[in-house]
Design a protein around this motif. Structure first.
Motif, PDB file in Angstrom:
ATOM      1  N   ILE A  36       6.803   5.454  -0.831  1.00 17.75           N
ATOM      2  CA  ILE A  36       5.399   5.819  -1.039  1.00 17.75           C
ATOM      3  C   ILE A  36       4.912   6.373   0.291  1.00 17.75           C
ATOM      4  N   LYS A  37       4.610   7.656   0.314  1.00 22.10           N
ATOM      5  CA  LYS A  37       4.273   8.320   1.575  1.00 22.10           C
ATOM      6  C   LYS A  37       2.761   8.331   1.799  1.00 22.10           C
ATOM      7  N   ILE A  38       2.372   7.867   2.979  1.00 21.74           N
ATOM      8  CA  ILE A  38       0.961   7.838   3.369  1.00 21.74           C
ATOM      9  C   ILE A  38       0.806   8.755   4.572  1.00 21.74           C
ATOM     10  N   GLY A  39       0.037   9.825   4.400  1.00 22.01           N
ATOM     11  CA  GLY A  39      -0.085  10.837   5.439  1.00 22.01           C
ATOM     12  C   GLY A  39      -1.413  10.786   6.163  1.00 22.01           C
ATOM     13  N   PHE A  40      -1.424  11.290   7.369  1.00 20.91           N
ATOM     14  CA  PHE A  40      -2.669  11.350   8.143  1.00 20.91           C
ATOM     15  C   PHE A  40      -2.428  12.175   9.400  1.00 20.91           C
ATOM     16  N   VAL A  80       3.590   9.338   7.334  1.00 19.90           N
ATOM     17  CA  VAL A  80       3.861  10.736   7.711  1.00 19.90           C
ATOM     18  C   VAL A  80       2.634  11.216   8.484  1.00 19.90           C
ATOM     19  N   TYR A  81       2.814  11.597   9.743  1.00 19.19           N
ATOM     20  CA  TYR A  81       1.628  11.904  10.547  1.00 19.19           C
ATOM     21  C   TYR A  81       1.884  13.037  11.534  1.00 19.19           C
ATOM     22  N   TYR A  82       0.756  13.658  11.963  1.00 20.30           N
ATOM     23  CA  TYR A  82       0.788  14.748  12.932  1.00 20.30           C
ATOM     24  C   TYR A  82      -0.302  14.522  13.979  1.00 20.30           C
ATOM     25  N   ASP A  83      -0.059  15.020  15.166  1.00 18.06           N
ATOM     26  CA  ASP A  83      -1.053  14.963  16.236  1.00 18.06           C
ATOM     27  C   ASP A  83      -2.085  16.074  16.012  1.00 18.06           C
ATOM     28  N   ALA A  93      -6.009  22.230   8.241  1.00 13.81           N
ATOM     29  CA  ALA A  93      -4.647  22.730   7.992  1.00 13.81           C
ATOM     30  C   ALA A  93      -3.643  21.589   7.907  1.00 13.81           C
ATOM     31  N   LEU A  94      -3.833  20.561   8.737  1.00 16.28           N
ATOM     32  CA  LEU A  94      -2.900  19.425   8.718  1.00 16.28           C
ATOM     33  C   LEU A  94      -2.992  18.657   7.399  1.00 16.28           C
ATOM     34  N   TYR A  95      -4.223  18.476   6.883  1.00 15.84           N
ATOM     35  CA  TYR A  95      -4.361  17.740   5.618  1.00 15.84           C
ATOM     36  C   TYR A  95      -3.890  18.576   4.429  1.00 15.84           C
ATOM     37  N   THR A  96      -4.059  19.872   4.510  1.00 19.49           N
ATOM     38  CA  THR A  96      -3.509  20.753   3.476  1.00 19.49           C
ATOM     39  C   THR A  96      -1.983  20.677   3.479  1.00 19.49           C
ATOM     40  N   LYS A  97      -1.392  20.667   4.659  1.00 14.06           N
ATOM     41  CA  LYS A  97       0.069  20.562   4.778  1.00 14.06           C
ATOM     42  C   LYS A  97       0.563  19.214   4.241  1.00 14.06           C
ATOM     43  N   LEU A  98      -0.124  18.130   4.601  1.00  8.05           N
ATOM     44  CA  LEU A  98       0.279  16.801   4.131  1.00  8.05           C
ATOM     45  C   LEU A  98       0.303  16.736   2.606  1.00  8.05           C
ATOM     46  N   LYS A 103       3.749  16.607   0.376  1.00  7.04           N
ATOM     47  CA  LYS A 103       3.570  15.913  -0.911  1.00  7.04           C
ATOM     48  C   LYS A 103       3.399  14.403  -0.722  1.00  7.04           C
ATOM     49  N   VAL A 104       2.529  14.025   0.240  1.00  2.00           N
ATOM     50  CA  VAL A 104       2.284  12.594   0.436  1.00  2.00           C
ATOM     51  C   VAL A 104       1.579  12.032  -0.796  1.00  2.00           C
ATOM     52  N   ASP A 105       1.807  10.748  -1.042  1.00  2.61           N
ATOM     53  CA  ASP A 105       1.145  10.097  -2.179  1.00  2.61           C
ATOM     54  C   ASP A 105      -0.324   9.845  -1.888  1.00  2.61           C
ATOM     55  N   PHE A 106      -0.620   9.563  -0.609  1.00  2.68           N
ATOM     56  CA  PHE A 106      -2.006   9.323  -0.188  1.00  2.68           C
ATOM     57  C   PHE A 106      -2.198   9.899   1.202  1.00  2.68           C
ATOM     58  N   ALA A 107      -3.442  10.300   1.480  1.00  3.24           N
ATOM     59  CA  ALA A 107      -3.798  10.693   2.840  1.00  3.24           C
ATOM     60  C   ALA A 107      -4.983   9.846   3.279  1.00  3.24           C
ATOM     61  N   VAL A 108      -4.840   9.183   4.420  1.00  5.51           N
ATOM     62  CA  VAL A 108      -5.955   8.449   5.016  1.00  5.51           C
ATOM     63  C   VAL A 108      -6.428   9.250   6.225  1.00  5.51           C
ATOM     64  N   SER A 109      -7.549   8.841   6.802  1.00  4.96           N
ATOM     65  CA  SER A 109      -8.130   9.684   7.847  1.00  4.96           C
ATOM     66  C   SER A 109      -7.547   9.419   9.219  1.00  4.96           C
ATOM     67  N   ALA A 110      -7.807  10.360  10.112  1.00  3.47           N
ATOM     68  CA  ALA A 110      -7.612  10.151  11.544  1.00  3.47           C
ATOM     69  C   ALA A 110      -8.712   9.224  12.047  1.00  3.47           C
TER      70      ALA A 110
END
Length: 422
Positions: A36-40, A80-83, A93-98, A103-110
């Motif tokens: 389960i991928k969580i991106g931010f 899954v994260y980016y600086d 652009a980073l959240y669009t990429k995530l 294809k992250v299952d969820f994105a939480v904030s910075a």
């Protein structure tokens, strides 16, 4: 006899090793699905990095804790994260990429309002659940029904940010009658000082100075002198980390001594800035969100702090971790617990569950209310007192950071006016 003992030790070692392998096999079997991928995005460089980096360490600890306990829905979790380099322009652009590429299952904030606000349109357009970390009044304009804010400012975040500051000030005798308000011209600064202005007007305080300064400002002496010219009793500063340091240095260099000063100065919660400023902090009354006084040691908070501090040096992050770690862990706790209880990965199901549930977290009980803010506020105010030097030890036992507000968590009394604390 010694040979027999050696054989027994060997047998025990083999048994323990077998058990460990078996437990690992069970854990691996329990987490046999795709992660389960969580991106931010997170500010790992730039002026917000001190808080961003310590948040990331706590988030990695949450990832490890969850996976050690069998994952979520029988699947491991993966961050899954980016600086974002502390740059709001990088965020969309980073959240669009995530969402579209990773294809992250969820994105939480910075971390921080400036990084959360530019992600909101992306999350809204894609109708995704969005849990934020330290965003002030972000949803006031968007009114998005799948947004939830991990920050204890309650249903009215803008005035709540400085409510405690004004309550402490107005309890003094004689009561102050005037205030100066100064803010960084960026998302958090404007929002927090909008609330300070509202509080001041409700208390019928005379506002002697009310201006924003550009985020690029490095010389704060002219601003401090302009504030000083109005001779206010109180000064509320809504600033970002480097600004907070610059302001305090200018205040001390000029010898400006209003009756109370501080308010919503971001950065003073981080050890790197505390040790840089040392005794220059004495007398400052500023917001906090959590410190490990006995009254605030919620289930799991001290265990997390112990794990965090054990790896802080190797990670190059704040050695104490009193500010962001419990919050970064807690906002992932909310997401994880919601997934576990609903047995769902659908954004709508999770949003409905989060909206009606009280969560047990490292920052205590969390219940969300209107617009996804906390149902009740719990902002803290502290005063720096009796700091003698610039070492980390000055800030370890919290004798130099006295919790003033709210009363149920109080650890000491304010030194007023500010001049007495110097």
């Amino acid at each position: 006899m010694s040979g027999l003992l050696n054989w027994r030790r060997l047998a025990r070692s083999v048994a323990c090793g077998t058990a460990a392998v078996a437990m690992s096999a069970v854990a691996a079997f329990a987490q046999s699905g795709e992660p389960i991928k969580i991106g931010f995005s997170m500010s790992l460089t730039g002026p917000l990095a001190a808080n961003g980096k310590m948040s990331l360490v706590a988030m990695k600890i949450w990832e490890e804790d969850v996976n050690a306990a069998g994952g979520l829905l029988g699947r491991p979790v993966k961050l899954v994260y980016y600086d974002d380099q502390s740059s709001p322009a990088q965020v969309p652009a980073l959240y669009t990429k995530l969402l579209d590429v990773d294809k992250v299952d969820f994105a939480v904030s910075a971390y921080a309002s400036t990084q959360i606000a530019p992600a909101m349109p992306v999350m809204i357009q894609k109708k995704r659940l969005f849990i934020s970390l330290f965003g002030t009044g972000i949803n006031d304009e968007f009114n998005y029904d799948k947004y939830f804010s991990m920050l204890p400012t309650g249903p009215t975040p803008k005035p709540t940010y400085t409510k405690g500051y004004f309550e402490i000030a107005m309890a003094q005798n004689p009561k102050p009658t005037s205030v100066a308000i100064v803010a960084a011209d960026a998302e958090f600064g404007r929002n927090a000082c909008d609330g300070a202005r509202e509080n001041a007007k409700n208390l019928k305080l005379k506002i002697t100075y009310d201006r924003n300064y550009p985020p690029s400002t490095t010389d704060f002496a002219p601003i401090v002198r302009a504030i000083q010219a109005g001779n206010p009793d109180l000064v509320v500063i809504c600033s970002y980390p480097l600004d907070s340091v610059g302001m305090i240095k200018a205040i001390n260099e000029i010898g400006f001594k209003p009756k109370m000063i501080g308010g919503a100065m971001v950065g003073l919660q981080a050890t790197v800035f505390k040790t840089q400023l040392g005794p220059l902090l004495n007398g400052i009354v500023n917001y906090e969100t959590w410190i490990p006084v006995p009254s605030m040691q919620f289930p799991g908070s001290m265990e997390l702090l112990k794990k965090y501090q054990a790896r802080a040096a190797a990670e190059g992050v704040d050695p104490l971790g009193y500010y962001m770690p419990v919050w970064a862990y807690a906002y992932l706790q909310v997401l994880g617990d919601a997934i576990k209880e609903t047995k769902s990965l659908k954004d709508d199901d999770l949003a409905a569950y989060i909206r009606k549930t009280t969560f047990k977290t490292t920052v205590g009980d969390v219940k969300f209310g209107a617009r996804g803010e906390w149902e009740k506020d719990r902002m803290l105010y502290v005063q720096f007192q009796n700091i003698k030097g610039n070492s980390v030890d000055e800030f370890k036992d919290l004798k130099t950071e006295v919790l003033l507000y709210p009363s149920q968590y109080k650890s000491g009394d304010v030194i007023y006016p500010y001049e007495k604390a110097k």
